[in-house]
Design a protein around this motif. Sequence first.
Motif, short mmCIF file in Angstrom:
data_model
loop_
_atom_site.label_atom_id
_atom_site.label_comp_id
_atom_site.label_asym_id
_atom_site.label_seq_id
_atom_site.Cartn_x
_atom_site.Cartn_y
_atom_site.Cartn_z
N LYS A 144 5.44 11.86 8.81
CA LYS A 144 4.50 12.80 8.51
C LYS A 144 3.78 12.59 6.91
O LYS A 144 2.36 12.15 7.17
CB LYS A 144 4.67 14.29 8.28
N LEU A 145 4.15 12.39 5.87
CA LEU A 145 3.93 12.30 4.64
C LEU A 145 3.12 10.08 4.74
O LEU A 145 1.35 10.35 3.75
CB LEU A 145 4.36 12.32 3.74
N ALA A 146 3.56 9.46 5.28
CA ALA A 146 2.75 8.18 5.88
C ALA A 146 1.70 8.73 6.77
O ALA A 146 -0.19 7.69 6.28
CB ALA A 146 3.35 6.88 6.19
N ARG B 54 6.01 8.70 -4.93
CA ARG B 54 5.22 9.52 -4.08
C ARG B 54 6.34 10.05 -2.94
O ARG B 54 5.91 11.08 -2.74
CB ARG B 54 3.26 9.12 -3.70
N PHE B 55 6.25 8.81 -2.26
CA PHE B 55 7.57 9.28 -1.42
C PHE B 55 9.05 9.68 -1.94
O PHE B 55 9.80 10.31 -1.14
CB PHE B 55 8.21 7.87 -0.28
N ARG C 148 -0.51 11.39 6.83
CA ARG C 148 -1.44 11.59 6.05
C ARG C 148 -2.34 10.57 4.76
O ARG C 148 -3.74 11.01 4.19
CB ARG C 148 -0.89 12.89 4.96
N GLU C 149 -1.12 9.62 4.21
CA GLU C 149 -1.56 8.66 3.82
C GLU C 149 -2.35 7.89 4.46
O GLU C 149 -3.05 6.83 3.24
CB GLU C 149 -0.41 8.48 2.64
N GLY C 150 -2.48 8.03 5.54
CA GLY C 150 -3.25 6.77 6.44
C GLY C 150 -2.70 5.90 6.10
O GLY C 150 -3.35 4.62 6.72
N LEU C 151 -1.25 5.52 6.36
CA LEU C 151 -0.49 4.47 6.14
C LEU C 151 0.16 4.40 7.37
O LEU C 151 1.09 5.00 8.12
CB LEU C 151 0.92 4.34 5.58
N ASP D 46 0.91 -1.27 0.10
CA ASP D 46 -0.08 -0.11 -0.01
C ASP D 46 1.35 1.51 0.05
O ASP D 46 0.05 2.23 0.33
CB ASP D 46 -0.42 -0.18 1.24
N VAL D 47 2.41 1.09 -0.39
CA VAL D 47 3.26 2.26 -0.72
C VAL D 47 3.09 2.52 -1.39
O VAL D 47 3.32 1.96 -2.47
CB VAL D 47 4.66 1.78 0.56
N ASP D 48 3.47 3.76 -2.04
CA ASP D 48 3.54 4.68 -3.54
C ASP D 48 4.78 5.23 -3.34
O ASP D 48 5.02 5.71 -2.59
CB ASP D 48 2.25 5.67 -3.99
#
Length: 762
Positions: free
Chosen positions: A307-309, A280-281, A311-314, A275-277
Amino acid sequence: MAVGLGAATAITVVPQAAYAQAYSFTTVDVQGNQRVEVGTILSYARITPGQRVSAGELNDAYQRILGSGLFESVELVPQGNTLVVRVVEYPTVNRIAFEGNKRIKDEDLATIVQSQTRRVFSPRVAEDDAQKISEAYVQQGRLAARVTPKVIRRKDNRIDLVFEIFEGGVSEVERIGFVGNTVYSDRRLRRVIDTKQAGILRAIIKKDTFIEDRVAFDKQLLNDFYMARGYVDFRITGVNGELAQERDGYFVTFNVEEGQQFRVGQVTVNSDLPDVDVDRFQRAIKLRSGVVYSPTRVETEIARLEKLAVREGLNFVRVDPRVDRNDRDLTLDVSFDLVRGPRIFVERIDIEGNTTTVDRVIRRQFDTVEGDPFNPRAIRESAERIRALGFFKNVDVNAKEGSTPQQVVVDVNVEEQPTGSLSFGASYSSTGGFGATASFSERNFLGRGQALSFQISSASATKNYGFSFVEPAVFGQDLALGVTVNYSETNNLGSDYDTTSGLFRPFVEFPVSDNGRLQLRYTAGVSEIAAGGSLTGGIIEQEATLGRRVDSSLGYTYTWDTKRAGLSPNNRTLIEFGQDFGGLGGDTNFVKTSAKAVAQTKVWSEEVTLRATVEGGALSYSKGLSRVTDRYQIQPSLMRGFEYGGIGPREVDAAGNSDPLGGNYYAVAKFEAEFPIGLPEEYGISGGLFYDMGSVWGVNSGVSPAPGNTVISSGFDLRHVVGFSVFWDSALGPLRLDFSEPLKKQKQDEAKNFNLTISTQF
């Protein structure tokens, strides 16, 4: 009679018999006890009537009674079928006193010692107390301090315990040297560490004493200094501290190995999580190849990715950095691996030690709340934010297992420190005359983290009253809300007119990016000019006839400062741009624009600091006219080499007398270098060179000078100034002495060749 503690040891008296001899006592007779019950003594002896005991067991009984710490001496004497136990109880401490101490007060020493009045005296505890007192003096650099406990016998088996103290002199650090350093000089490295060399200010500077704990901290500072500059192999092989024969000075030498400087090679993001793009990272990474490697840069990228993770719901995604060396080209490839971390939640956050500061001030420094996934890195960052508040002397943040293995409890222990100040002062200036100032400030008002301050200053030329209040976290968010109120009366620093002005300015401020902040404000101001009878011209007199004026405006200021990220230890850039729009119900309509850009870097192994500043402002009215109180006036702090209002438009009469009018526009460029001048760095004196150029221009077209007078310097005309500075970190604060000489100026300009100010750090 005073006796030494070491003379109170008794010797067991036992029969001179073979070790195989055994005894049987029908009775045990205890003698000499006054406070201690017989049963208590027998419980230590563990001998009962009729019991057969050997000589060795009898000696063990003696050791147990003596080891209880209740008796000064013990004797076990077999007398037929009776065992006589003779004891001498330790006396009771009647009074504890300290003699010979001047550097540490009695009440402070009383908190160190464990001996207490109305308790049984213990030589072991007294010796430990003497050692602790000596250690307290060692922390002040007094290595020759000696502490001797003495007892003074009183009646009724009581004593006075006296600690005789010889404080000795301070063991100063006479010299700090480094061996093995080639990139950075000894002078530069001495500015990194906390320990300083003794100098002429040794009576004021307390960091020139030799303290082992401080040297250990210095080692960490040196390591952080080199690591932040890409020297990943740096290590300290040893620290030698040689004590002078007189025991009054130390020679400290740090042995270091610098290694090579590494830069960042390839930067990649990897993950096997479905589930990790990854792309995007990868796009979110701001660390670029070729920059000097720094652990701080890597930590910043990790925080950004985590923090990006979120926001991405991860949830429970962690970033593990992997660094690979390339010794051939001296680069470090950095790979950020996104992995699934353990499913651990924050059960609760416990806060202790805050007697004044309310819990929410500390709690809002956490991005994590109860029930959130546990992130160790986020907790460490929160701890740093708590320390950065400046409210606490010590901050300890630790995580421990909660009620289940899948939960943790975050313990926060703080020790508060004073955050307020009340000051009174006096001053003198050539423009304002003698003056007095009283100010109060509190950075943690009522323990709510709010900043409150007010100031009253009065001089022969000016009177000023100011008040400010800032709430740094409205609704628990990074949103500051504040208000500034100011009222002043002045004769405009010696001119022939007086001014009265008042200001009310509420504002909000919040971040808009990692380095950027935006302030929004409303300003209401009232001003009035009263012209005197000896003014040279008619322009200010005409402006004074406009009477009291009310200005109302909305404004903003955007600030972009690379210091907020702290990525580069040597470079910093600051950009500010702001505007105020008048006309919101006031008497005037105007636009006031200001801009400023500052760049700073350190060169030549960070021995020299170079700084360039460019700033300017513009004032434009569509309703009403600008007055002398509104227009820009050059100050020595803005451009060196001239008096306040010393350049710019002036109204001049036939005799050459003039009034400074100020200008609707100004522009200044300043270039300076700061460097050591060969004096020992412990003196805190360095030098600098500067070159300034600037201009003030533009006046209103709606007013005219008096008949026979002319307005000069109304156009753009650069003035040029060169000079040198002396910086001194004095006991009164950082002082700056500027000596300047204008290279180009106009006839009516008022030069100022010397200026003394409080130095400010960019």
